[in-house]
Motif scaffolding. Structure first.
Motif, PDB file in Angstrom:
ATOM      1  N   ARG A  30      -9.854  -3.184  -2.873  1.00  0.00           N
ATOM      2  CA  ARG A  30     -10.634  -2.120  -3.484  1.00  0.00           C
ATOM      3  C   ARG A  30     -10.187  -0.760  -2.934  1.00  0.00           C
ATOM      4  O   ARG A  30     -10.005   0.202  -3.676  1.00  0.00           O
ATOM      5  CB  ARG A  30     -12.107  -2.348  -3.154  1.00  0.00           C
ATOM      6  N   ILE A  31     -10.022  -0.709  -1.619  1.00  0.00           N
ATOM      7  CA  ILE A  31      -9.561   0.529  -0.985  1.00  0.00           C
ATOM      8  C   ILE A  31      -8.175   0.897  -1.520  1.00  0.00           C
ATOM      9  O   ILE A  31      -7.878   2.056  -1.776  1.00  0.00           O
ATOM     10  CB  ILE A  31      -9.484   0.346   0.552  1.00  0.00           C
ATOM     11  N   LEU A  48     -17.136  -9.382   9.981  1.00  0.00           N
ATOM     12  CA  LEU A  48     -17.395  -9.384   8.536  1.00  0.00           C
ATOM     13  C   LEU A  48     -18.483  -8.353   8.238  1.00  0.00           C
ATOM     14  O   LEU A  48     -19.395  -8.167   9.039  1.00  0.00           O
ATOM     15  CB  LEU A  48     -17.851 -10.773   8.078  1.00  0.00           C
ATOM     16  N   ARG A  99       0.830  -1.196   0.000  1.00  0.00           N
ATOM     17  CA  ARG A  99       0.000   0.000   0.000  1.00  0.00           C
ATOM     18  C   ARG A  99       0.872   1.257   0.000  1.00  0.00           C
ATOM     19  O   ARG A  99       0.477   2.282   0.517  1.00  0.00           O
ATOM     20  CB  ARG A  99      -0.869   0.030   1.258  1.00  0.00           C
ATOM     21  N   PHE A 145     -10.428 -10.436  13.634  1.00  0.00           N
ATOM     22  CA  PHE A 145     -11.092 -10.119  14.885  1.00  0.00           C
ATOM     23  C   PHE A 145     -11.728 -11.355  15.503  1.00  0.00           C
ATOM     24  O   PHE A 145     -12.107 -12.295  14.810  1.00  0.00           O
ATOM     25  CB  PHE A 145     -12.179  -9.070  14.657  1.00  0.00           C
ATOM     26  N   VAL A 201      -0.512  -3.478   8.617  1.00  0.00           N
ATOM     27  CA  VAL A 201      -0.901  -4.655   9.393  1.00  0.00           C
ATOM     28  C   VAL A 201      -2.384  -4.887   9.152  1.00  0.00           C
ATOM     29  O   VAL A 201      -3.121  -3.962   8.840  1.00  0.00           O
ATOM     30  CB  VAL A 201      -0.665  -4.470  10.913  1.00  0.00           C
ATOM     31  N   ASN A 202      -2.809  -6.128   9.271  1.00  0.00           N
ATOM     32  CA  ASN A 202      -4.234  -6.439   9.190  1.00  0.00           C
ATOM     33  C   ASN A 202      -4.609  -7.323  10.366  1.00  0.00           C
ATOM     34  O   ASN A 202      -3.765  -8.000  10.931  1.00  0.00           O
ATOM     35  CB  ASN A 202      -4.581  -7.119   7.867  1.00  0.00           C
ATOM     36  N   THR A 203      -5.889  -7.257  10.699  1.00  0.00           N
ATOM     37  CA  THR A 203      -6.343  -7.917  11.911  1.00  0.00           C
ATOM     38  C   THR A 203      -7.436  -8.927  11.605  1.00  0.00           C
ATOM     39  O   THR A 203      -8.294  -8.678  10.763  1.00  0.00           O
ATOM     40  CB  THR A 203      -6.899  -6.865  12.899  1.00  0.00           C
ATOM     41  N   ASN A 235      -4.463  -8.926   1.570  1.00  0.00           N
ATOM     42  CA  ASN A 235      -3.753  -7.657   1.437  1.00  0.00           C
ATOM     43  C   ASN A 235      -2.245  -7.801   1.585  1.00  0.00           C
ATOM     44  O   ASN A 235      -1.523  -6.816   1.458  1.00  0.00           O
ATOM     45  CB  ASN A 235      -4.253  -6.673   2.496  1.00  0.00           C
ATOM     46  N   ALA A 273      -4.969   3.394  12.113  1.00  0.00           N
ATOM     47  CA  ALA A 273      -4.970   1.997  11.662  1.00  0.00           C
ATOM     48  C   ALA A 273      -4.883   1.891  10.143  1.00  0.00           C
ATOM     49  O   ALA A 273      -4.211   1.008   9.620  1.00  0.00           O
ATOM     50  CB  ALA A 273      -6.225   1.296  12.174  1.00  0.00           C
ATOM     51  N   TYR A 274      -5.558   2.819   9.440  1.00  0.00           N
ATOM     52  CA  TYR A 274      -5.610   2.666   7.988  1.00  0.00           C
ATOM     53  C   TYR A 274      -4.305   3.019   7.293  1.00  0.00           C
ATOM     54  O   TYR A 274      -4.186   2.838   6.092  1.00  0.00           O
ATOM     55  CB  TYR A 274      -6.783   3.466   7.401  1.00  0.00           C
ATOM     56  N   TYR A 326     -12.386  -6.170  -0.099  1.00  0.00           N
ATOM     57  CA  TYR A 326     -12.533  -4.817   0.451  1.00  0.00           C
ATOM     58  C   TYR A 326     -11.214  -4.045   0.521  1.00  0.00           C
ATOM     59  O   TYR A 326     -11.100  -2.929   0.012  1.00  0.00           O
ATOM     60  CB  TYR A 326     -13.176  -4.900   1.836  1.00  0.00           C
ATOM     61  N   GLY A 327     -10.221  -4.676   1.143  1.00  0.00           N
ATOM     62  CA  GLY A 327      -8.930  -4.001   1.295  1.00  0.00           C
ATOM     63  C   GLY A 327      -8.288  -3.689  -0.044  1.00  0.00           C
ATOM     64  O   GLY A 327      -7.676  -2.632  -0.224  1.00  0.00           O
ATOM     65  N   ARG A 370      -9.829 -12.273   4.210  1.00  0.00           N
ATOM     66  CA  ARG A 370      -9.988 -10.839   4.008  1.00  0.00           C
ATOM     67  C   ARG A 370      -8.750 -10.069   4.484  1.00  0.00           C
ATOM     68  O   ARG A 370      -8.379  -9.049   3.909  1.00  0.00           O
ATOM     69  CB  ARG A 370     -11.224 -10.349   4.780  1.00  0.00           C
ATOM     70  N   ALA A 371      -8.129 -10.587   5.550  1.00  0.00           N
ATOM     71  CA  ALA A 371      -6.942  -9.907   6.069  1.00  0.00           C
ATOM     72  C   ALA A 371      -5.719 -10.246   5.235  1.00  0.00           C
ATOM     73  O   ALA A 371      -4.935  -9.389   4.857  1.00  0.00           O
ATOM     74  CB  ALA A 371      -6.734 -10.286   7.528  1.00  0.00           C
TER      75      ALA A 371
END
Lengths: 384, 284
Positions: free
Chosen positions: A143-144, A128, A23, A123, A119-121, A192, A114-115, A140-141, A188-189
């Motif tokens: 796309r962002i 979700l 990123r 939970f 790092v990704n988490t 990325n 955080a953004y 999602y990540g 999802r985490a």
């Protein structure tokens, strides 16, 4: 493991790691990543320096120093309220320490939101997005991060395949079981390709069988993707099974850091001995000693016990637990120890008349680990 | 809970009577709207659509209707923005005075309209000295419209896991992106429901409006009230009342259904839709 798994791994590798698209936060390897000893392989991915966090009068994290190495499966193990989750949240960027610094990959991220962190988490309650399909959640990540559509789809599919949920992309999270949701959260985490993956008791809500199965999968995935995992749990067996290193956390501080074997076989103190596994602590001249139940043996009549430290005592209780039988022996010199015997060749019936009998027990001297002279009441923690 | 047969029958009877008592007057207005006589006489002597064409060509009624739509839309928009912000603050952050703010936001709906009206009138005309206008009516309506938006949205926030927003930030989304992609989609139906109810409240408000509308600003309820006492306007008033009933039912019915279906996960229409409709007819 099936053919499909290795295939998934291969696909993942080909898609995911050439070239590593980040990123835009990756920094060149800095001198931070060389430890005091100067070993070049000791790249540090996460470093906490003098980190402290309080909530009112409660000290959640008390001046913690911690280095987490590149690509290791690092576990923070501790009872609830010990501060392990707060440490994780400070690495993630959900909490800001009162003082001290948090570094990720050599970069000071202490006050970074955080953004902006690499790092990704995962939970504990999965978190979700309920209004999105599984595929949309995983993407999602990406796309962002404005990853192009084609690559996005490819990486999404690879991630879903890795967690064995290919074909589930169109479902809504509510249509999945707990274990499946957990896998989506992981996909999802991980899709990325973060520098560090944080996992906050990710298996806590699942039943035992599923938990054990996912433990193995998590470990496999960690090896495949080569991402540093920081794993928070209160389950000592989970920690011992999966970790490269374990930090035993208690009352906002770290009691011991080491490989599972080290933490289990040579606990630094009574807390570690008691929290990680079952521990017998006996007070003898020279301090308190911890002896693991499986290291103690009930000697047969007339057996010499050469090379062992032998004490006599009375069997108070015998409990049969299938794989092992546990004897609670009150030692004549003081203290009660639990002795675990593998039921490899015996059956429970032989032990029925044992309570009340005088026996001799023995252990190898090196298995009595000095744990300091504090608290004699921390003899054991309850089992699962 | 099981009721005895007698209690059961009695409760059914009383519930039926109550509903009849509420809805029969509305039905009577409906009938009078088609009444050939200029006065309210029972039974109506004949049937006509005359008053509908009169109402449609009545400039006063039309202007009032359009003004009410405008006031309702503006007050609802204002309430949506402020109510959402307030509910986010209360539901997502803990701060000193949070409970007090929550209470203060809800209070206006409980205050008698006449008190709110007098207070706002004094504030606008004397304290602020800005005179009464469209703006003052909109602000006045927004004070109680906020409440329904706030209540709807805050309830949704409480059910929505706060972790979702953290997860979004964790995946790289800025606060604005998180709001747009995660928060908003999850509170959307609550916003629409709150907005529709707010519009309904504003559309038929008369007391606060009386005190805060400028002389040129005649909303539909004000127009009805004024013309109700004029015998030659009465048939047109009946027609307008019928139109207001129809227009008011739509948003309330939609809001009712939206909050029922929860996030639009359940399919609408079909059996669900019929069930919601049946519920909607008996529940309120």
């Amino acid at each position: 493991m099936s053919e499909g798994v290795s295939h998934a791994g291969a696909l993942w590798d080909s898609v995911a790691f050439v070239p590593p698209v980040q990123r835009g936060k990756e920094e060149p390897v800095s001198d931070h990543q060389v430890t005091e000893v100067g070993q070049p392989e000791e790249r540090v991915d996460v470093r906490l320096k003098g980190v402290r966090r309080t909530y009112g009068d409660v000290v959640a994290v008390a001046d913690v120093d911690l280095d987490i190495r590149h690509n290791e499966f690092f576990t923070m193990l501790g009872p609830s309220g010990s501060g392990k989750t707060t440490m994780l949240r400070m690495i993630a960027g959900f909490e800001v320490p009162d003082r001290g610094t948090v570094e990720v990959a050599g970069r000071d991220v202490t006050t970074l939101p955080a953004y902006d962190r690499d790092v990704n988490t995962v939970f504990q309650d999965y978190a979700l997005f309920p209004h999105m399909s599984v595929a949309e959640n995983v993407e999602y990540g990406l796309r962002i991060a404005k990853v192009a559509k084609g690559e996005r789809a490819e990486r999404r599919d690879a991630a879903l395949e890795m967690v064995r949920l290919s074909g589930y992309g169109g479902r809504k999270p509510t249509e999945l079981s707990g274990g499946q949701r957990q896998r989506v959260a992981l996909a999802r985490a991980i899709v990325n390709r973060p520098r560090v993956l944080l996992l906050d008791e990710p298996l806590g809500a699942l039943d035992l069988k599923l938990r054990q199965q996912l433990q193995i999968e998590l470990k496999r995935i960690q090896r495949e993707v080569g991402i540093t995992f920081v794993y928070v749990t209160h389950d000592q067996e989970e920690a011992l099974t999966m970790s490269d290193r374990i930090a035993v956390v208690n009352e906002g501080g770290i009691e011991q850091i080491g490989e599972p074997e080290a933490v289990y076989e040579s606990p630094d103190n009574a807390f570690v001995a008691g929290f990680v596994g079952i521990s017998n602590i006996v007070e003898r001249p020279g301090g308190d000693f911890s002896i693991r139940p499986e290291k103690i043996r009930v000697l047969a009549d007339g057996e010499g016990g050469e090379g062992l430290q032998v004490e006599s005592g009375t069997i108070r209780q015998v409990s049969y637990a299938g794989m092992v039988t546990r004897f609670h022996v009150a030692l004549d010199e003081g203290g009660e120890v639990q002795v675990a015997r593998q039921n490899a060749e015996t059956t429970s019936h032989e032990d029925e008349d044992l309570p009340g009998r005088q026996v001799r027990v023995g252990w190898r001297p090196e298995h009595a680990v000095a744990v300091g002279a504090q608290s004699g009441n921390e003899t054991s923690t309850e089992e699962e | 809970m099981r009721l005895s047969r007698r209690a059961d029958l009695m409760l059914r009877g009383l519930s039926g009577l109550t509903l009849l008592f509420i809805y029969i007057p509305l039905l009577i207005i409906f009938i009078y709207a088609f009444n050939t006589s200029r006065v309210l006489e029972w039974p109506p002597p004949g049937f006509t659509l005359q008053w509908f064409s009169d109402a449609i060509t009545n400039d006063g009624a039309r202007d009032a209707f359009l003004l009410s739509l405008k006031v309702g839309a503006l007050a609802t928009t204002l309430a949506l923005v402020l109510g959402t912000l307030a509910s986010m603050a209360v539901a997502r952050y803990s701060f000193f005075g949070r409970e007090t703010i929550s209470f203060l936001v809800i209070l206006p709906i409980a205050l008698p309209g006449i008190v709110t009206g007098v207070a706002l009138n004094a504030t606008f005309t004397e304290f602020l000295d800005i005179g009464l206008s469209l703006f003052t009516v909109v602000v006045a309506h927004a004070t109680f419209c906020i409440v329904v938006v706030y209540n709807n949205v805050v309830a949704r926030f409480r059910r929505l896991s706060g972790n979702l927003e953290e997860a979004s930030a964790d995946l790289g989304a800025t606060p604005w992106m998180t709001f747009r992609r995660v928060t908003l989609p999850n509170i959307r139906t609550a916003l629409v429901a709150g907005g529709l109810l707010a519009f309904g409240l504003s559309f038929d408000e008369i007391i606060v409006t009386t005190f805060t509308a400028g002389t040129g600003e005649q909303t539909l309820p004000l127009w009805i009230f004024q013309n109700f006492s004029r015998p030659n306007q009465l048939p047109v008033v009946n027609v307008v009342a019928v139109l207001v009933i129809l227009i008011s039912i739509i948003p309330v019915y939609l809001a009712h259904r939206l909050t029922r279906d929860e996030g639009g996960a359940a399919p609408t229409g079909g059996r669900e839709g019929v069930a919601a409709q049946a519920e909607g007819l008996t529940a309120p």
